[in-house]
Write a protein that holds these residues in place. Structure first.
Motif, PDB file in Angstrom:
ATOM      1  N   SER A   1     -12.064  13.958   6.776  1.00 33.25           N
ATOM      2  CA  SER A   1     -11.435  14.276   5.505  1.00 33.25           C
ATOM      3  C   SER A   1     -11.309  13.001   4.690  1.00 33.25           C
ATOM      4  CB  SER A   1     -10.060  14.926   5.718  1.00 33.25           C
ATOM      5  OG  SER A   1      -9.189  14.033   6.397  1.00 33.25           O
ATOM      6  N   VAL A   2     -11.095  13.171   3.381  1.00 32.52           N
ATOM      7  CA  VAL A   2     -10.988  12.037   2.466  1.00 32.52           C
ATOM      8  C   VAL A   2      -9.702  12.180   1.663  1.00 32.52           C
ATOM      9  CG1 VAL A   2     -11.986  10.881   0.453  1.00 32.52           C
ATOM     10  CG2 VAL A   2     -13.471  11.695   2.291  1.00 32.52           C
ATOM     11  N   GLU A   3      -8.984  11.083   1.508  1.00 29.09           N
ATOM     12  CA  GLU A   3      -7.825  11.055   0.627  1.00 29.09           C
ATOM     13  C   GLU A   3      -7.733   9.670   0.004  1.00 29.09           C
ATOM     14  OE1 GLU A   3      -3.860  10.170   3.043  1.00 29.09           O
ATOM     15  OE2 GLU A   3      -4.818  12.016   3.735  1.00 29.09           O
ATOM     16  N   PHE A   4      -6.814   9.534  -0.959  1.00 30.61           N
ATOM     17  CA  PHE A   4      -6.722   8.279  -1.699  1.00 30.61           C
ATOM     18  C   PHE A   4      -5.305   7.727  -1.645  1.00 30.61           C
ATOM     19  CE2 PHE A   4     -10.388  10.444  -3.346  1.00 30.61           C
ATOM     20  CZ  PHE A   4     -11.309   9.430  -3.571  1.00 30.61           C
ATOM     21  N   GLY A   5      -5.203   6.421  -1.536  1.00 29.96           N
ATOM     22  CA  GLY A   5      -3.930   5.722  -1.639  1.00 29.96           C
ATOM     23  C   GLY A   5      -4.056   4.667  -2.725  1.00 29.96           C
ATOM     24  N   GLU A   6      -3.049   3.804  -2.822  1.00 32.91           N
ATOM     25  CA  GLU A   6      -3.080   2.757  -3.849  1.00 32.91           C
ATOM     26  C   GLU A   6      -2.699   1.410  -3.249  1.00 32.91           C
ATOM     27  OE1 GLU A   6      -1.630   2.864  -8.278  1.00 32.91           O
ATOM     28  OE2 GLU A   6       0.016   2.049  -7.060  1.00 32.91           O
ATOM     29  N   TYR A   7      -3.570   0.441  -3.451  1.00 28.12           N
ATOM     30  CA  TYR A   7      -3.309  -0.937  -3.049  1.00 28.12           C
ATOM     31  C   TYR A   7      -2.812  -1.697  -4.279  1.00 28.12           C
ATOM     32  CZ  TYR A   7      -4.244  -5.811  -1.855  1.00 28.12           C
ATOM     33  OH  TYR A   7      -4.133  -7.161  -1.659  1.00 28.12           O
ATOM     34  N   ARG A   8      -1.762  -2.499  -4.079  1.00 25.54           N
ATOM     35  CA  ARG A   8      -1.212  -3.271  -5.191  1.00 25.54           C
ATOM     36  C   ARG A   8      -0.997  -4.709  -4.745  1.00 25.54           C
ATOM     37  NH1 ARG A   8       4.311  -1.950  -8.717  1.00 25.54           N
ATOM     38  NH2 ARG A   8       4.027  -3.628 -10.253  1.00 25.54           N
ATOM     39  N   CYS A   9      -1.374  -5.632  -5.605  1.00 27.58           N
ATOM     40  CA  CYS A   9      -1.161  -7.050  -5.316  1.00 27.58           C
ATOM     41  C   CYS A   9      -0.487  -7.706  -6.515  1.00 27.58           C
ATOM     42  CB  CYS A   9      -2.474  -7.758  -5.013  1.00 27.58           C
ATOM     43  SG  CYS A   9      -2.240  -9.497  -4.593  1.00 27.58           S
ATOM     44  N   GLN A  10       0.613  -8.390  -6.245  1.00 33.05           N
ATOM     45  CA  GLN A  10       1.334  -9.144  -7.260  1.00 33.05           C
ATOM     46  C   GLN A  10       1.296 -10.617  -6.845  1.00 33.05           C
ATOM     47  OE1 GLN A  10       4.703  -6.359  -6.629  1.00 33.05           O
ATOM     48  NE2 GLN A  10       4.888  -6.380  -8.856  1.00 33.05           N
ATOM     49  N   ALA A  11       0.575 -11.415  -7.600  1.00 35.38           N
ATOM     50  CA  ALA A  11       0.354 -12.817  -7.225  1.00 35.38           C
ATOM     51  C   ALA A  11       0.961 -13.746  -8.265  1.00 35.38           C
ATOM     52  CB  ALA A  11      -1.139 -13.104  -7.084  1.00 35.38           C
TER      53      ALA A  11
ATOM     54  N   GLN B   1       0.624   0.358   8.063  1.00 33.05           N
ATOM     55  CA  GLN B   1       1.138   1.294   9.059  1.00 33.05           C
ATOM     56  C   GLN B   1       1.908   2.391   8.353  1.00 33.05           C
ATOM     57  OE1 GLN B   1       3.420  -0.315  12.267  1.00 33.05           O
ATOM     58  NE2 GLN B   1       3.721   1.650  13.250  1.00 33.05           N
ATOM     59  N   LYS B   2       1.522   3.627   8.633  1.00 33.85           N
ATOM     60  CA  LYS B   2       2.222   4.772   8.047  1.00 33.85           C
ATOM     61  C   LYS B   2       3.648   4.796   8.586  1.00 33.85           C
ATOM     62  CE  LYS B   2       2.185   8.996   6.053  1.00 33.85           C
ATOM     63  NZ  LYS B   2       3.617   9.242   5.988  1.00 33.85           N
TER      64      LYS B   2
ATOM     65  N   LYS C   1      -3.465  -3.173  -9.560  1.00 40.27           N
ATOM     66  CA  LYS C   1      -3.376  -1.898  -8.862  1.00 40.27           C
ATOM     67  C   LYS C   1      -4.787  -1.323  -8.758  1.00 40.27           C
ATOM     68  CE  LYS C   1       1.168  -0.707 -10.803  1.00 40.27           C
ATOM     69  NZ  LYS C   1       1.900   0.297 -11.625  1.00 40.27           N
ATOM     70  N   VAL C   2      -5.130  -0.844  -7.573  1.00 40.49           N
ATOM     71  CA  VAL C   2      -6.478  -0.321  -7.390  1.00 40.49           C
ATOM     72  C   VAL C   2      -6.444   0.823  -6.380  1.00 40.49           C
ATOM     73  CG1 VAL C   2      -6.992  -2.058  -5.617  1.00 40.49           C
ATOM     74  CG2 VAL C   2      -8.867  -0.940  -6.812  1.00 40.49           C
ATOM     75  N   PRO C   3      -7.139   1.931  -6.664  1.00 45.57           N
ATOM     76  CA  PRO C   3      -7.174   3.035  -5.696  1.00 45.57           C
ATOM     77  C   PRO C   3      -8.006   2.680  -4.477  1.00 45.57           C
ATOM     78  CG  PRO C   3      -8.549   3.536  -7.597  1.00 45.57           C
ATOM     79  CD  PRO C   3      -7.835   2.263  -7.921  1.00 45.57           C
ATOM     80  N   VAL C   4      -7.616   3.250  -3.342  1.00 46.36           N
ATOM     81  CA  VAL C   4      -8.327   3.025  -2.080  1.00 46.36           C
ATOM     82  C   VAL C   4      -8.769   4.379  -1.529  1.00 46.36           C
ATOM     83  CG1 VAL C   4      -8.175   2.148   0.276  1.00 46.36           C
ATOM     84  CG2 VAL C   4      -6.990   0.964  -1.574  1.00 46.36           C
ATOM     85  N   LYS C   5     -10.039   4.511  -1.276  1.00 42.48           N
ATOM     86  CA  LYS C   5     -10.589   5.730  -0.673  1.00 42.48           C
ATOM     87  C   LYS C   5     -10.492   5.607   0.836  1.00 42.48           C
ATOM     88  CE  LYS C   5     -14.861   8.430  -0.301  1.00 42.48           C
ATOM     89  NZ  LYS C   5     -16.292   8.512  -0.724  1.00 42.48           N
ATOM     90  N   MET C   6      -9.853   6.596   1.477  1.00 45.90           N
ATOM     91  CA  MET C   6      -9.698   6.579   2.930  1.00 45.90           C
ATOM     92  C   MET C   6     -10.460   7.750   3.532  1.00 45.90           C
ATOM     93  SD  MET C   6      -5.640   5.653   3.271  1.00 45.90           S
ATOM     94  CE  MET C   6      -5.157   6.931   2.115  1.00 45.90           C
TER      95      MET C   6
ATOM     96  N   PHE D   1       0.854  -1.190   0.000  1.00 46.97           N
ATOM     97  CA  PHE D   1       0.000   0.000   0.000  1.00 46.97           C
ATOM     98  C   PHE D   1       0.886   1.235   0.000  1.00 46.97           C
ATOM     99  CE2 PHE D   1      -2.443   3.424   1.841  1.00 46.97           C
ATOM    100  CZ  PHE D   1      -3.658   3.302   1.186  1.00 46.97           C
ATOM    101  N   SER D   2       0.532   2.210  -0.803  1.00 47.13           N
ATOM    102  CA  SER D   2       1.278   3.464  -0.848  1.00 47.13           C
ATOM    103  C   SER D   2       0.338   4.631  -0.580  1.00 47.13           C
ATOM    104  CB  SER D   2       1.974   3.646  -2.198  1.00 47.13           C
ATOM    105  OG  SER D   2       1.037   3.596  -3.257  1.00 47.13           O
ATOM    106  N   PHE D   3       0.829   5.603   0.206  1.00 41.23           N
ATOM    107  CA  PHE D   3       0.064   6.793   0.529  1.00 41.23           C
ATOM    108  C   PHE D   3       0.307   7.872  -0.518  1.00 41.23           C
ATOM    109  CE2 PHE D   3       0.732   4.593   4.490  1.00 41.23           C
ATOM    110  CZ  PHE D   3      -0.450   4.755   5.185  1.00 41.23           C
ATOM    111  N   SER D   4      -0.612   8.819  -0.598  1.00 38.05           N
ATOM    112  CA  SER D   4      -0.384   9.980  -1.443  1.00 38.05           C
ATOM    113  C   SER D   4       0.695  10.850  -0.803  1.00 38.05           C
ATOM    114  CB  SER D   4      -1.672  10.798  -1.601  1.00 38.05           C
ATOM    115  OG  SER D   4      -2.049  11.359  -0.359  1.00 38.05           O
ATOM    116  N   ASN D   5       1.369  11.648  -1.613  1.00 39.17           N
ATOM    117  CA  ASN D   5       2.442  12.506  -1.090  1.00 39.17           C
ATOM    118  C   ASN D   5       1.920  13.527  -0.095  1.00 39.17           C
ATOM    119  OD1 ASN D   5       4.370  11.203  -2.651  1.00 39.17           O
ATOM    120  ND2 ASN D   5       4.098  12.598  -4.379  1.00 39.17           N
ATOM    121  N   SER D   6       0.646  13.873  -0.200  1.00 40.10           N
ATOM    122  CA  SER D   6       0.078  14.917   0.664  1.00 40.10           C
ATOM    123  C   SER D   6      -0.758  14.337   1.796  1.00 40.10           C
ATOM    124  CB  SER D   6      -0.785  15.863  -0.175  1.00 40.10           C
ATOM    125  OG  SER D   6      -1.825  15.138  -0.834  1.00 40.10           O
TER     126      SER D   6
END
Length: 334
Positions: free
Chosen positions: A311-321, A258-259, A297-302, A222-227
């Motif tokens: 507040s709402v922001e978006f991150g990205e969940y990625r799975c490589q199987a 975990q951030k 790769k899929v966006p995640v609404k937090m 999982f990756s967070f947005s820069n902001s």
């Protein structure tokens, strides 16, 4: 939701009550002057010794308080509803916001500077603060809040020695995976190739080894947005949900993030492939072992709830199987 749970006795014993909004008069709640311990979840609360939020006050941030300095003396409770993420206060030397000023955005011991025992009024631009009579958060205190400017401290004039902003409660993060916006790539990779030849007129055994073992893996990250506004060390879970089967991925139901950490998890397992036992006459048999590799790769609404602020922001969940392994057979006449 921010709330306070108050108890009749120390160590969270006796009768208890739970409040999620301010209480101007605990007499009406049949809980006046009897609180001896409490728990706070979410934003801070201010406890007053008199009704209608008056008299001496004490602030309680998120946490558990098995005993209180002012035992059996609380008559009203007020929830701090301000946004506490970016505090700012201006102290004034004289009453009516006159004289020298000092602007603060972090906790400050005024004894280390020139504004100790000087302030007589203040304006809070953002957040909520506590003003202490002595250093090390000691002595009488005053709660300062946005939109509640105080033009004259009265007996508290020229007595402030330490100032600190109140902290918001732990953020509650709810996640939603936006599967309809996913990006997916799939490819097949040959991980092994086994060849058997039968030049004779009768069937022959292909191999004395009837199965082989291979390693497959699933890595999700999982990756967070820069902001991102999520603070360092905050943990939350992403619910993969029942749609995981549609992705052809063998995933756990949840992925904990975990951030500040790598936010990556890899699960490995061994997979056995059964091989054919016989080769027909005059036949070359080739067995290719294939691994299906899927990259999603899929966006995640937090949705981040901190106290009364959302507040709402978006991150990205990625799975490589790569844990789907199959055998492909090919026969050639020789």
């Amino acid at each position: 939701m921010s709330k306070i749970i108050v108890y009749e006795h120390r160590d969270f014993m006796g009768i208890s009550k739970e409040f999620t909004s301010s209480v101007p008069n605990l007499v009406a709640e049949n809980f006046n002057d009897c609180i001896s311990s409490l728990k706070v979840i979410g934003n801070p609360w201010v406890a007053y010794v008199d009704i209608n939020y008056s008299g001496s006050q004490q602030v309680y941030e998120e946490g558990e308080y098995p005993s209180l300095d002012r035992n059996d003396s609380i008559s009203s409770l007020e929830l701090v509803t301000e946004d506490l993420t970016n505090p700012m206060i201006t102290l004034y030397e004289h009453d009516q916001f006159r004289g020298k000023t000092l602007v603060l955005t972090t906790e400050t011991n005024l004894a280390y500077g020139t504004f100790n025992d000087v302030a007589s009024s203040h304006k809070v631009q953002r957040g909520a603060w506590v003003l202490y009579e002595h250093i090390n958060r000691q002595g009488a205190q005053m709660v300062a809040r946005a939109s509640r400017d105080v033009a004259n401290y009265g007996w508290f004039n020229d007595r402030v020695s330490q100032v600190r902003p109140l902290k918001p409660g732990r953020a509650i993060i709810k996640t939603e995976i936006l599967w309809d916006k996913k990006e997916e790539q799939t490819k097949s990779v040959t991980v092994d190739s086994i060849c058997g030849l039968n030049h004779g007129d009768n069937e022959q055994s292909f191999s004395t080894e009837l199965s082989r073992e291979y390693e497959g893996s699933v890595t999700d990250s999982f990756s967070f947005s820069n902001s991102t506004q999520i603070t360092w060390g905050t943990s939350f879970s992403i619910d993969i949900g029942p749609v995981k089967a549609e992705q052809n991925l063998s995933l756990s139901n949840t992925f904990t993030v975990q951030k500040g950490s790598s936010n990556t998890r890899t699960d490995r397992k061994s997979i056995r492939i059964n091989l054919p036992t016989k080769i027909p006459p005059h036949t070359k048999l080739i067995v290719n072992v294939l691994r299906k590799e899927v990259d999603v790769k899929v966006p995640v609404k937090m949705t981040i709830q901190s106290g009364s602020q959302s507040s709402v922001e978006f991150g990205e969940y990625r799975c490589q199987a790569g844990n789907s392994i199959t055998a492909e057979y090919k026969e050639e006449r020789i």
